[in-house]
Scaffold this motif. Sequence first.
Motif, PDB file in Angstrom:
ATOM      1  N   MET A 113      17.212  -5.480  -0.060  1.00 52.94           N
ATOM      2  CA  MET A 113      18.357  -4.637   0.253  1.00 52.94           C
ATOM      3  C   MET A 113      18.816  -4.966   1.663  1.00 52.94           C
ATOM      4  O   MET A 113      18.015  -4.997   2.597  1.00 52.94           O
ATOM      5  CB  MET A 113      18.054  -3.145   0.131  1.00 52.94           C
ATOM      6  CG  MET A 113      19.235  -2.272   0.555  1.00 52.94           C
ATOM      7  SD  MET A 113      19.042  -0.504   0.246  1.00 52.94           S
ATOM      8  CE  MET A 113      19.602  -0.413  -1.455  1.00 52.94           C
ATOM      9  N   ILE A 114      20.119  -5.218   1.796  1.00 53.14           N
ATOM     10  CA  ILE A 114      20.732  -5.515   3.083  1.00 53.14           C
ATOM     11  C   ILE A 114      21.366  -4.243   3.608  1.00 53.14           C
ATOM     12  O   ILE A 114      22.148  -3.596   2.902  1.00 53.14           O
ATOM     13  CB  ILE A 114      21.795  -6.616   2.932  1.00 53.14           C
ATOM     14  CG1 ILE A 114      21.174  -7.868   2.301  1.00 53.14           C
ATOM     15  CG2 ILE A 114      22.428  -6.944   4.273  1.00 53.14           C
ATOM     16  CD1 ILE A 114      22.192  -8.905   1.904  1.00 53.14           C
ATOM     17  N   SER A 115      21.040  -3.841   4.813  1.00 50.05           N
ATOM     18  CA  SER A 115      21.579  -2.605   5.369  1.00 50.05           C
ATOM     19  C   SER A 115      23.060  -2.761   5.689  1.00 50.05           C
ATOM     20  O   SER A 115      23.576  -3.877   5.844  1.00 50.05           O
ATOM     21  CB  SER A 115      20.821  -2.217   6.636  1.00 50.05           C
ATOM     22  OG  SER A 115      21.135  -3.110   7.685  1.00 50.05           O
ATOM     23  N   ALA A 116      23.743  -1.625   5.816  1.00 49.03           N
ATOM     24  CA  ALA A 116      25.162  -1.655   6.170  1.00 49.03           C
ATOM     25  C   ALA A 116      25.371  -2.316   7.525  1.00 49.03           C
ATOM     26  O   ALA A 116      26.387  -2.973   7.757  1.00 49.03           O
ATOM     27  CB  ALA A 116      25.722  -0.232   6.176  1.00 49.03           C
ATOM     28  N   GLU A 117      24.403  -2.170   8.428  1.00 49.28           N
ATOM     29  CA  GLU A 117      24.520  -2.774   9.759  1.00 49.28           C
ATOM     30  C   GLU A 117      24.572  -4.289   9.696  1.00 49.28           C
ATOM     31  O   GLU A 117      25.121  -4.939  10.584  1.00 49.28           O
ATOM     32  CB  GLU A 117      23.354  -2.340  10.638  1.00 49.28           C
ATOM     33  CG  GLU A 117      23.403  -0.898  11.091  1.00 49.28           C
ATOM     34  CD  GLU A 117      22.277  -0.579  12.054  1.00 49.28           C
ATOM     35  OE1 GLU A 117      22.492  -0.721  13.274  1.00 49.28           O
ATOM     36  OE2 GLU A 117      21.189  -0.208  11.584  1.00 49.28           O
ATOM     37  N   LYS A 118      23.986  -4.854   8.657  1.00 49.08           N
ATOM     38  CA  LYS A 118      23.929  -6.308   8.521  1.00 49.08           C
ATOM     39  C   LYS A 118      25.111  -6.850   7.707  1.00 49.08           C
ATOM     40  O   LYS A 118      25.263  -8.050   7.556  1.00 49.08           O
ATOM     41  CB  LYS A 118      22.605  -6.708   7.860  1.00 49.08           C
ATOM     42  CG  LYS A 118      22.184  -8.142   8.103  1.00 49.08           C
ATOM     43  CD  LYS A 118      20.787  -8.378   7.559  1.00 49.08           C
ATOM     44  CE  LYS A 118      20.363  -9.835   7.724  1.00 49.08           C
ATOM     45  NZ  LYS A 118      20.193 -10.186   9.150  1.00 49.08           N
ATOM     46  N   MET A 119      25.921  -5.951   7.164  1.00 45.84           N
ATOM     47  CA  MET A 119      27.076  -6.350   6.382  1.00 45.84           C
ATOM     48  C   MET A 119      28.319  -6.418   7.265  1.00 45.84           C
ATOM     49  O   MET A 119      28.364  -5.794   8.330  1.00 45.84           O
ATOM     50  CB  MET A 119      27.299  -5.353   5.235  1.00 45.84           C
ATOM     51  CG  MET A 119      26.149  -5.287   4.249  1.00 45.84           C
ATOM     52  SD  MET A 119      26.250  -3.845   3.140  1.00 45.84           S
ATOM     53  CE  MET A 119      27.813  -4.144   2.329  1.00 45.84           C
ATOM     54  N   GLN A 120      29.320  -7.137   6.799  1.00 49.51           N
ATOM     55  CA  GLN A 120      30.587  -7.216   7.507  1.00 49.51           C
ATOM     56  C   GLN A 120      31.517  -6.132   6.966  1.00 49.51           C
ATOM     57  O   GLN A 120      31.969  -6.211   5.832  1.00 49.51           O
ATOM     58  CB  GLN A 120      31.220  -8.596   7.336  1.00 49.51           C
ATOM     59  CG  GLN A 120      30.443  -9.710   7.996  1.00 49.51           C
ATOM     60  CD  GLN A 120      31.135 -11.058   7.858  1.00 49.51           C
ATOM     61  OE1 GLN A 120      32.151 -11.171   7.180  1.00 49.51           O
ATOM     62  NE2 GLN A 120      30.568 -12.068   8.485  1.00 49.51           N
ATOM     63  N   VAL A 121      31.756  -5.133   7.777  1.00 49.85           N
ATOM     64  CA  VAL A 121      32.629  -4.025   7.399  1.00 49.85           C
ATOM     65  C   VAL A 121      33.898  -4.136   8.239  1.00 49.85           C
ATOM     66  O   VAL A 121      33.852  -3.959   9.453  1.00 49.85           O
ATOM     67  CB  VAL A 121      31.948  -2.658   7.629  1.00 49.85           C
ATOM     68  CG1 VAL A 121      32.869  -1.524   7.203  1.00 49.85           C
ATOM     69  CG2 VAL A 121      30.625  -2.593   6.865  1.00 49.85           C
ATOM     70  N   THR A 122      35.005  -4.432   7.593  1.00 47.65           N
ATOM     71  CA  THR A 122      36.254  -4.563   8.327  1.00 47.65           C
ATOM     72  C   THR A 122      36.606  -3.262   9.033  1.00 47.65           C
ATOM     73  O   THR A 122      36.573  -2.196   8.419  1.00 47.65           O
ATOM     74  CB  THR A 122      37.402  -4.958   7.374  1.00 47.65           C
ATOM     75  OG1 THR A 122      37.058  -6.171   6.706  1.00 47.65           O
ATOM     76  CG2 THR A 122      38.691  -5.151   8.131  1.00 47.65           C
ATOM     77  N   TRP A 123      36.896  -3.353  10.341  1.00 48.16           N
ATOM     78  CA  TRP A 123      37.167  -2.198  11.187  1.00 48.16           C
ATOM     79  C   TRP A 123      35.946  -1.286  11.321  1.00 48.16           C
ATOM     80  O   TRP A 123      36.061  -0.123  11.692  1.00 48.16           O
ATOM     81  CB  TRP A 123      38.350  -1.373  10.674  1.00 48.16           C
ATOM     82  CG  TRP A 123      39.639  -2.124  10.589  1.00 48.16           C
ATOM     83  CD1 TRP A 123      40.063  -3.120  11.436  1.00 48.16           C
ATOM     84  CD2 TRP A 123      40.667  -1.956   9.619  1.00 48.16           C
ATOM     85  NE1 TRP A 123      41.293  -3.582  11.057  1.00 48.16           N
ATOM     86  CE2 TRP A 123      41.702  -2.877   9.939  1.00 48.16           C
ATOM     87  CE3 TRP A 123      40.851  -1.134   8.524  1.00 48.16           C
ATOM     88  CZ2 TRP A 123      42.869  -2.996   9.199  1.00 48.16           C
ATOM     89  CZ3 TRP A 123      42.017  -1.237   7.780  1.00 48.16           C
ATOM     90  CH2 TRP A 123      43.007  -2.166   8.118  1.00 48.16           C
TER      91      TRP A 123
END
Length: 253
Positions: A113-123
């Motif tokens: 599982m990849i955390s949200a911190e490690k994902m690219q979230v636009t804005w």
Amino acid sequence: MPTEKKKPRSERDDGAVAVLPPECIAHVLSFTTPRDVCRASLVDKTFLATAETDALWERFLPSDRVEILSRAVDPVEYASNKELYFRLCNPILVDQAKMSFQLEKATGKKWYMISAEKMQVTWGDTPQYWRWVSLKESRFAQVVELLAVCWLHISASQLASVKLGAYASEMHVSLMLDDDDDEEDDNQGMEETENTKNIRLREDGWLQVELGEFYNNEGDEGEMEATLWETQELHWKQGLIIHGLEIRPKKGE
């Protein structure tokens, strides 16, 4: 006429199996799965003895387990390979707690599982649109909550894709739970198909939706990309909380 009392299965002579060297039994069992080994150990005392050996459980552990354990946030303590296997069937945090790793208990396949911190979230770094918060029910230190954007549609369906090399799959997904009392809900009556996936409630209280699937025939090489987006309905949306992206083996395989 006196008769001999039938012995329990665990006390009976194991016949041909009993004369096989432990190495042969372990070799045969290594072609099965951890679930099969546990089942076999319940019905045969010879299998039970073999099912406790480090040599057998080493076959079910990932070949790169030393590297995985070196990335763990907290040390993983174990006294045997079997104990290590079942310890890894529960998530452990790795990579500065930005990812988690575990094994599927029945098969020993890897599950990340990849955390949200490690994902690219636009804005994602713009407080006007997203905010980072801590939730006790999350395994990660922070999750990201959508405050307001106009390009992410969460009330009907979104387009999701999973890409690995030249292969890509694409489907529509629903980010709303079915509500039988709301006849006006756009998701009502939308049946799940191969190209349409509905959101589901997990045992841990989070909601999940399948973004797609892929077959990896390139070993550990290559890069996988998963994307969720909506750019057609440009009204403002809010309320989505992203815990992480899970990459796991398909059930039944």
